[in-house]
Write an enzyme that holds these catalytic residues in place. Structure first.
Site, PDB file in Angstrom:
ATOM      1  N   GLY A  14       0.717  -1.125  -0.076  1.00  0.00           N
ATOM      2  CA  GLY A  14      -0.052  -0.021  -0.087  1.00  0.00           C
ATOM      3  C   GLY A  14       0.806   1.306   0.075  1.00  0.00           C
ATOM      4  O   GLY A  14       1.955   1.128   0.664  1.00  0.00           O
ATOM      5  N   ARG A  18      -2.942   8.600   2.480  1.00  0.00           N
ATOM      6  CA  ARG A  18      -3.432   9.450   3.816  1.00  0.00           C
ATOM      7  C   ARG A  18      -2.555   9.791   4.773  1.00  0.00           C
ATOM      8  O   ARG A  18      -2.507  10.632   5.439  1.00  0.00           O
ATOM      9  CB  ARG A  18      -4.569   8.622   4.306  1.00  0.00           C
ATOM     10  CG  ARG A  18      -5.915   8.638   3.873  1.00  0.00           C
ATOM     11  CD  ARG A  18      -6.929   7.836   4.652  1.00  0.00           C
ATOM     12  NE  ARG A  18      -7.051   6.601   4.670  1.00  0.00           N
ATOM     13  CZ  ARG A  18      -7.578   6.112   5.507  1.00  0.00           C
ATOM     14  NH1 ARG A  18      -8.533   6.440   6.440  1.00  0.00           N
ATOM     15  NH2 ARG A  18      -7.435   4.590   5.490  1.00  0.00           N
ATOM     16  N   GLY A  79      -5.683  -5.410  -5.081  1.00  0.00           N
ATOM     17  CA  GLY A  79      -6.225  -6.125  -3.823  1.00  0.00           C
ATOM     18  C   GLY A  79      -5.561  -7.010  -2.897  1.00  0.00           C
ATOM     19  O   GLY A  79      -4.323  -7.566  -3.364  1.00  0.00           O
ATOM     20  N   GLY A 142     -14.379  -5.379   7.042  1.00  0.00           N
ATOM     21  CA  GLY A 142     -15.145  -6.242   6.929  1.00  0.00           C
ATOM     22  C   GLY A 142     -15.855  -6.971   7.712  1.00  0.00           C
ATOM     23  O   GLY A 142     -15.324  -6.965   8.899  1.00  0.00           O
ATOM     24  N   ARG A 317      24.337  13.132  23.809  1.00  0.00           N
ATOM     25  CA  ARG A 317      24.350  12.894  22.130  1.00  0.00           C
ATOM     26  C   ARG A 317      25.116  11.617  21.916  1.00  0.00           C
ATOM     27  O   ARG A 317      25.870  11.009  22.800  1.00  0.00           O
ATOM     28  CB  ARG A 317      24.754  14.070  21.471  1.00  0.00           C
ATOM     29  CG  ARG A 317      23.747  15.190  21.766  1.00  0.00           C
ATOM     30  CD  ARG A 317      24.412  16.514  21.005  1.00  0.00           C
ATOM     31  NE  ARG A 317      24.860  16.139  19.621  1.00  0.00           N
ATOM     32  CZ  ARG A 317      25.770  17.029  19.118  1.00  0.00           C
ATOM     33  NH1 ARG A 317      26.254  17.928  19.710  1.00  0.00           N
ATOM     34  NH2 ARG A 317      26.133  16.648  18.128  1.00  0.00           N
ATOM     35  N   ASN A 370      36.047  21.840  19.941  1.00  0.00           N
ATOM     36  CA  ASN A 370      36.223  20.556  19.183  1.00  0.00           C
ATOM     37  C   ASN A 370      36.532  20.821  17.728  1.00  0.00           C
ATOM     38  O   ASN A 370      36.662  19.965  17.007  1.00  0.00           O
ATOM     39  CB  ASN A 370      35.429  19.605  19.786  1.00  0.00           C
ATOM     40  CG  ASN A 370      34.033  19.693  19.564  1.00  0.00           C
ATOM     41  OD1 ASN A 370      33.411  20.806  19.603  1.00  0.00           O
ATOM     42  ND2 ASN A 370      33.445  18.692  19.076  1.00  0.00           N
ATOM     43  N   ARG A 424      44.512  34.058  30.644  1.00  0.00           N
ATOM     44  CA  ARG A 424      43.762  35.111  30.542  1.00  0.00           C
ATOM     45  C   ARG A 424      44.592  36.322  30.841  1.00  0.00           C
ATOM     46  O   ARG A 424      45.556  36.186  31.384  1.00  0.00           O
ATOM     47  CB  ARG A 424      42.553  34.769  31.684  1.00  0.00           C
ATOM     48  CG  ARG A 424      42.926  34.812  33.014  1.00  0.00           C
ATOM     49  CD  ARG A 424      42.102  34.549  33.876  1.00  0.00           C
ATOM     50  NE  ARG A 424      42.653  34.701  35.486  1.00  0.00           N
ATOM     51  CZ  ARG A 424      42.243  34.023  36.413  1.00  0.00           C
ATOM     52  NH1 ARG A 424      41.411  32.912  36.364  1.00  0.00           N
ATOM     53  NH2 ARG A 424      42.938  33.881  37.492  1.00  0.00           N
TER      54      ARG A 424
END
Ligand code: UD1
Ligand code: MG
Length: 448
Positions: A14, A18, A79, A142, A317, A370, A424
């Site tokens: 199928g 839809r 079918g 059915g 992750r 990184n 720094r």
């Protein structure tokens, strides 16, 4: 007695119009993997001798997902009876039992399929066993027609009389057949009906015409939900999630608010894991014993070892490996990195492509730099190292065991074991500068 052989035919040709999707319907995921893979897993629990999946033209993705099962292509969608006939060549000399399942009905359980096979192998020797159910809304399913002389036929809704449409017993589509009689019956199916299709359901009337017995087994409506739209996909997801939550709790995990925890099909939780509300497990997550997972975490393809403490608001992750007793705190993202035993990464940090040695402490706001826009590089932090807050570690870089990094550093060169590195601008101080500044500003304002 020799075990009766079992073959399974899965109908999946199928198009699923839809769903309004570029993806074949049966490839839409439930709990992180295609719905057809859930079905294939259930089928493999029956140890079948052969599995044939009927797919539509160009559905290579489906063929790959169901491998090593054989696939056959139904070129025209004429079918369900026609679809089953496509499997004939693959099962030509097969005389065991044949189960026919639908690819878009993936919630069926192995127990239910076992019941169908038991019925098929019962003394009555029914040629066809149908899985019936009584849905809340029988809609256009059915209907199973059962008369005084037993189960006679399935009528499709479009072909049914008003009286037949009142029958609450519906056809799920699942069948168990005597393989020795299948092809002789199936080749007699015609398309002279309201839809002009070859109905597989005609097998029942054909078998009865030949004087063979047919019977049905009653299944649970929830298991037989067929997925045709994204709304039904969401209903199926809810059912799968409920099953996974129950499994997790039955295996020794505490879920404080189960309805807010989302699992993948393969999530593995140890014993005495506690999961606080609003946690999402993507595929490929393994959690050891005694782990605390606080609220609002998101995990995929990662491993958390025993007694670690993660979250709230942590994101692990692919390739994150959290060692035993390690602590990962809020707003921490970890990708492809080993956090060794007892190390702490507690606040506002990104660790990617790295090793954090046992007992190390990574301060708030630390970032492993990184990626330079072209390549990913590795950061290696030795055991018991101390990384001051707001440090940038420009990879590739190595911090020796027990080293201390001053807060706010941008580290670009290797730091030796036991050393202090500070990178720094050094602090300067101008005594009384601030007082003089304010006096000047006040005086300027007074003049205006
Ligand atoms: C079918 C049954 C109906 C049952 C219902 C349950 C028939 C004639 N009717 O109807 O009694 O109540 O399922 O959901 O069987 N398929 C193919 N090739 C085709 C046609 C269908 O592979 O040519 C596959 C579809 O991909 C799907 C399955 O068969 O997986 C069912 O087909 P669908 O068209 O949905 O059948 P229904 O009309 O729903
Ligand atoms: Mg259908």
């Amino acid at each position: 007695m020799a075990k009766t052989q079992l073959a399974v035919i899965v109908l999946a040709a199928g198009m699923g119009t839809r769903m309004k999707s570029g993806l074949p319907k049966v490839m839409h995921p439930l709990a992180g993997r295609p719905m057809v893979s859930h079905l294939m897993d259930t089928i493999s629990g029956l140890n079948p001798d052969k599995v044939v999946v009927v797919v539509g033209p160009g559905m290579d993705q489906v063929a790959a997902a169901v491998a090593p099962a054989e696939t056959v292509v139904q070129h025209e969608r004429l079918g369900t009876g026609h679809a089953v006939m496509q499997a004939r060549a693959a099962l030509e000399h097969f005389t065991g039992d044949v189960l026919v399942l639908y690819g878009d009905t993936p919630l069926i359980t192995r127990d239910t399929l076992q019941k169908m096979l038991e019925e098929r192998r019962s003394a009555k020797n029914p040629a066809v066993v149908v899985l019936g159910f009584k849905p809340e809304d029988p809609g256009h399913y059915g209907r199973l027609v059962v008369g005084a002389e037993g189960f006679k036929a399935i009528v499709e809704w479009k072909d049914a009389t008003d009286d037949q449409r009142e029958i609450p017993l519906c056809n799920s589509g699942v069948l168990a057949m005597d393989g020795a009689r299948l092809w002789g019956l199936a080749e007699r199916i015609t398309n002279t009906n309201a839809k002009g299709e070859y109905y597989l359901t005609d097998l029942v009337a054909l078998a009865r015409y030949d004087g063979a017995a047919c019977s049905f087994v009653l299944g649970e409506a929830e298991e037989l939900l067929g997925i045709n739209s994204r709304v039904e996909l969401a209903s199926a997801e809810a059912i799968v999630q409920r099953r996974l939550r129950i499994d997790a709790m039955e295996n020794g995990a505490t879920l404080i608010d189960p309805a807010t925890v989302w699992f993948a099909w393969d999530t593995k939780l140890g014993r005495d894991v506690v999961v606080w509300p609003h946690v999402v497990f993507g595929p490929g997550v393994t959690v050891g014993d005694g782990v605390q997972i606080k609220g609002f975490c998101h995990f995929e393809q990662c491993e958390i070892e025993n007694d670690a403490d993660v979250g709230p608001y942590a994101r692990l992750r692919p390739g994150a490996h959290i060692g035993p007793k390690a602590h990962i705190g809020n707003f921490v993202e970890i990708k492809k990195a080993r956090i060794e035993e007892g190390a702490k990464v507690n606040h506002l940090t990104y660790i990617g492509d790295a090793r954090i040695g046992a007992g190390a402490n990574v301060g708030a706001g630390t970032i492993t730099c990184n990626y330079d826009g072209y390549t990913k590089s590795f950061t290696d932090i030795g055991q018991n190292a101390f990384i001051g807050s707001n440090t940038s570690l420009v990879a590739p870089v190595k911090i020796g065991d027990g080293a201390v990094i001053g807060a706010g550093s941008v580290i670009t060169k290797e730091v030796g074991a036991g050393a202090l590195a500070v990178a720094r601008a050094s602090q300067m101080e101008l005594p009384a500068w601030a007082d003089r500044f304010r006096d000047r500003k006040r005086a300027e304002k007074a003049k205006k």
